[in-house]
Design a protein around this motif. Structure first.
Motif, PDB file in Angstrom:
ATOM      1  N   PHE A   1       0.826  -1.212   0.000  1.00  0.00           N
ATOM      2  CA  PHE A   1       0.000   0.000   0.000  1.00  0.00           C
ATOM      3  C   PHE A   1       0.863   1.268   0.000  1.00  0.00           C
ATOM      4  O   PHE A   1       0.556   2.247  -0.687  1.00  0.00           O
ATOM      5  N   ILE A   2       1.936   1.251   0.768  1.00  0.00           N
ATOM      6  CA  ILE A   2       2.837   2.410   0.808  1.00  0.00           C
ATOM      7  C   ILE A   2       3.463   2.644  -0.562  1.00  0.00           C
ATOM      8  O   ILE A   2       3.531   3.781  -1.054  1.00  0.00           O
ATOM      9  N   ILE A   3       3.926   1.563  -1.199  1.00  0.00           N
ATOM     10  CA  ILE A   3       4.538   1.678  -2.527  1.00  0.00           C
ATOM     11  C   ILE A   3       3.541   2.242  -3.537  1.00  0.00           C
ATOM     12  O   ILE A   3       3.884   3.108  -4.355  1.00  0.00           O
ATOM     13  N   ILE A   4       2.301   1.779  -3.470  1.00  0.00           N
ATOM     14  CA  ILE A   4       1.295   2.203  -4.448  1.00  0.00           C
ATOM     15  C   ILE A   4       0.968   3.687  -4.301  1.00  0.00           C
ATOM     16  O   ILE A   4       0.708   4.380  -5.300  1.00  0.00           O
ATOM     17  N   THR A   5       0.975   4.207  -3.071  1.00  0.00           N
ATOM     18  CA  THR A   5       0.728   5.652  -2.926  1.00  0.00           C
ATOM     19  C   THR A   5       1.834   6.457  -3.602  1.00  0.00           C
ATOM     20  O   THR A   5       1.578   7.488  -4.219  1.00  0.00           O
ATOM     21  N   CYS A   6       3.085   5.975  -3.479  1.00  0.00           N
ATOM     22  CA  CYS A   6       4.208   6.652  -4.136  1.00  0.00           C
ATOM     23  C   CYS A   6       4.118   6.508  -5.656  1.00  0.00           C
ATOM     24  O   CYS A   6       4.434   7.442  -6.402  1.00  0.00           O
ATOM     25  N   TYR A   7       3.676   5.337  -6.100  1.00  0.00           N
ATOM     26  CA  TYR A   7       3.484   5.103  -7.538  1.00  0.00           C
ATOM     27  C   TYR A   7       2.468   6.089  -8.102  1.00  0.00           C
ATOM     28  O   TYR A   7       2.711   6.747  -9.124  1.00  0.00           O
ATOM     29  N   GLY A   8       1.332   6.237  -7.444  1.00  0.00           N
ATOM     30  CA  GLY A   8       0.319   7.189  -7.894  1.00  0.00           C
ATOM     31  C   GLY A   8       0.795   8.625  -7.795  1.00  0.00           C
ATOM     32  O   GLY A   8       0.557   9.438  -8.690  1.00  0.00           O
ATOM     33  N   GLY A   9       1.498   8.942  -6.698  1.00  0.00           N
ATOM     34  CA  GLY A   9       1.997  10.292  -6.514  1.00  0.00           C
ATOM     35  C   GLY A   9       2.997  10.695  -7.583  1.00  0.00           C
ATOM     36  O   GLY A   9       3.073  11.867  -7.973  1.00  0.00           O
ATOM     37  N   GLY A  10       3.766   9.718  -8.079  1.00  0.00           N
ATOM     38  CA  GLY A  10       4.731  10.005  -9.139  1.00  0.00           C
ATOM     39  C   GLY A  10       4.068  10.519 -10.403  1.00  0.00           C
ATOM     40  O   GLY A  10       4.633  11.360 -11.128  1.00  0.00           O
ATOM     41  N   PHE A  11       2.854  10.037 -10.686  1.00  0.00           N
ATOM     42  CA  PHE A  11       2.105  10.510 -11.851  1.00  0.00           C
ATOM     43  C   PHE A  11       1.638  11.953 -11.663  1.00  0.00           C
ATOM     44  O   PHE A  11       1.783  12.794 -12.555  1.00  0.00           O
ATOM     45  N   SER A  12       1.047  12.223 -10.505  1.00  0.00           N
ATOM     46  CA  SER A  12       0.388  13.517 -10.319  1.00  0.00           C
ATOM     47  C   SER A  12       1.372  14.655 -10.075  1.00  0.00           C
ATOM     48  O   SER A  12       1.061  15.812 -10.379  1.00  0.00           O
ATOM     49  N   CYS A  13       2.546  14.353  -9.521  1.00  0.00           N
ATOM     50  CA  CYS A  13       3.516  15.418  -9.249  1.00  0.00           C
ATOM     51  C   CYS A  13       4.344  15.797 -10.470  1.00  0.00           C
ATOM     52  O   CYS A  13       4.925  16.886 -10.513  1.00  0.00           O
ATOM     53  N   MET A  14       4.401  14.921 -11.471  1.00  0.00           N
ATOM     54  CA  MET A  14       5.262  15.185 -12.623  1.00  0.00           C
ATOM     55  C   MET A  14       4.867  16.434 -13.422  1.00  0.00           C
ATOM     56  O   MET A  14       5.735  17.261 -13.758  1.00  0.00           O
TER      57      MET A  14
END
Length: 402
Positions: free
Chosen positions: A316-329
């Motif tokens: 779950f922690i990894i997936i939040t970072c995965y999603g955040g990588g999309f939105s912050c770019m």
């Protein structure tokens, strides 16, 4: 007052487009029904999804300049036409039992609709929220992450009640209405408004406005491309095996694993809005540093865990970072290169997504076939993030201005 109302209407329009095209993330719901109805193998059906992601990245890369030139309304309508045509064509392909037609309509034509629709609202929202770029892009891209939570159950209901082919026709009609209404509501802010040029100039000096050609001649662009590629490759690799790994390694039941996948979808979307909002306060460079430190540790620990609670927590922690990588770019790109041609620059970066959609699952399957263990793959992913962390440090120290 009217200005605030207008820009939140733009947010709703952006979410409308992304929650429609984001239904591609619910493809796994369609896999077994298509296999059973058409007699295709798992590999053949899965390749359809990979093609869609490949053409998402490719079309975003090539059509970003078109979006900037003709504006979000026309681009949104073009996205709708391609995406809806892809769904209707998929229904036809299934009636003909033709695998190549399935690839053509859902993978290629639908994929072009995905790429165009993905980049269409992003730069528009950034211009409406010049002082909260992370929040703006997170709101739009959040819709893409949450889409599977809506589309997955809807597809199951439609298939059960009306049939597989009819499911695609009904979805095409629904998305045609939603995407058309959303596209017609999109517009950039007028330059003289408070949310437009005035605040924008205070935040981003005019001389920092890059064209896509100028941006692609900087080392920062390629550093961000690699960071984006690594985050998606490892994230998609984990998403591809989360359920089978939970059952084979941890011993979770199929029902428990399916519940975990549902929560993953929720956190994928939630991570996009939370992390992008955080990035407005701590900065994009610091946010990506946090991503990679967290993912280095989480992937490494995941390789040796054998207890259900810790396994799910790390995923779950990894997936939040995965999603955040999309939105912050997109916000990071606007910080470095400005908003003048943000759609075009963002589109070029999204080519990393198209390649990662193939590289992630392929890399994982190759390593697993040779080692018969998920652990080595997870350790390899952890090492990949060490490289990305070093790049992120260099970007923070040397990459403030391109």
């Amino acid at each position: 007052m009217q200005q605030t109302k207008n820009r939140w209407l733009i947010v709703l329009a952006a979410i409308g487009i992304h929650i429609s095209i984001g239904s591609v993330y619910a493809w796994s719901v369609l896999t077994k029904p298509i296999m059973q109805a058409m007699g295709f193998s798992l590999k053949e059906v899965t390749w359809t999804f990979s093609l869609a992601i490949l053409f998402l990245g490719t079309s975003a890369g090539f059509l970003g300049t078109y979006v900037e030139k003709y504006g979000p309304r026309r681009s949104g309508l073009i996205s709708m036409c391609f995406f809806v045509s892809g769904l209707l064509g998929t229904a036809y392909a299934l009636t003909q039992h033709r695998l190549l037609l399935l690839y053509l309509f859902y993978g290629v034509i639908g994929g072009i609709g995905l790429g165009t629709g993905y980049i269409t609202p992003v730069s528009t929202l950034v211009k409406w929220f010049p002082n909260n770029r992370g929040l703006a892009t997170g709101l739009a891209i959040m819709g893409f992450g949450f889409a599977s939570l809506v589309a997955g159950p809807l597809m199951q209901i439609l298939i059960a009640k009306y049939g597989l082919v009819e499911n695609f026709v009904i979805l095409a009609c629904i998305y045609a209405v939603v995407m058309t209404a959303s596209a017609l509501s999109l517009e950039p802010p007028k330059q003289e408004t408070a949310a437009g040029k005035g605040q924008f100039k205070a935040k981003m000096p005019e001389h920092v406005q890059y064209t896509v050609k100028e941006a692609m001649h900087t080392w920062q662009f390629y550093a961000l491309w690699w960071i984006f590629f690594t985050n998606i490759t490892c994230g998609i690799g984990l998403l591809a095996v989360a359920s089978p790994m939970a059952q084979e390694v941890i011993g979770m039941s199929p029902i428990a694993a399916a519940s975990m996948v549902g929560i993953i979808g929720l956190l994928n979307g939630g991570g996009r809005i939370v992390w992008s909002t955080v990035s407005d306060y701590i900065g994009r460079a610091n946010t990506y540093l946090a991503f990679f430190v967290i993912e280095i540790v989480a992937f490494y620990l995941l390789g040796g865990v054998n207890e259900s609670f810790m396994f799910q927590l790390l995923v779950f922690i990894i997936i939040t970072c995965y999603g955040g990588g999309f939105s912050c770019m997109p916000a990071y790109l606007s910080d470095l290169f400005g908003t003048k041609q943000l759609s075009a620059i963002h589109g070029r970066i999204l080519t990393a997504w198209g390649l990662a959609g193939i590289a992630g699952p392929l890399l994982l399957s190759v390593i697993y076939e040779r080692t018969h263990s998920y652990s080595f793959t997870l350790y390899f992913f952890s090492a990949c993030f060490v490289v990305s962390l070093l790049l992120a440090v260099v970007l923070k120290l040397k990459g403030k201005t391109a």
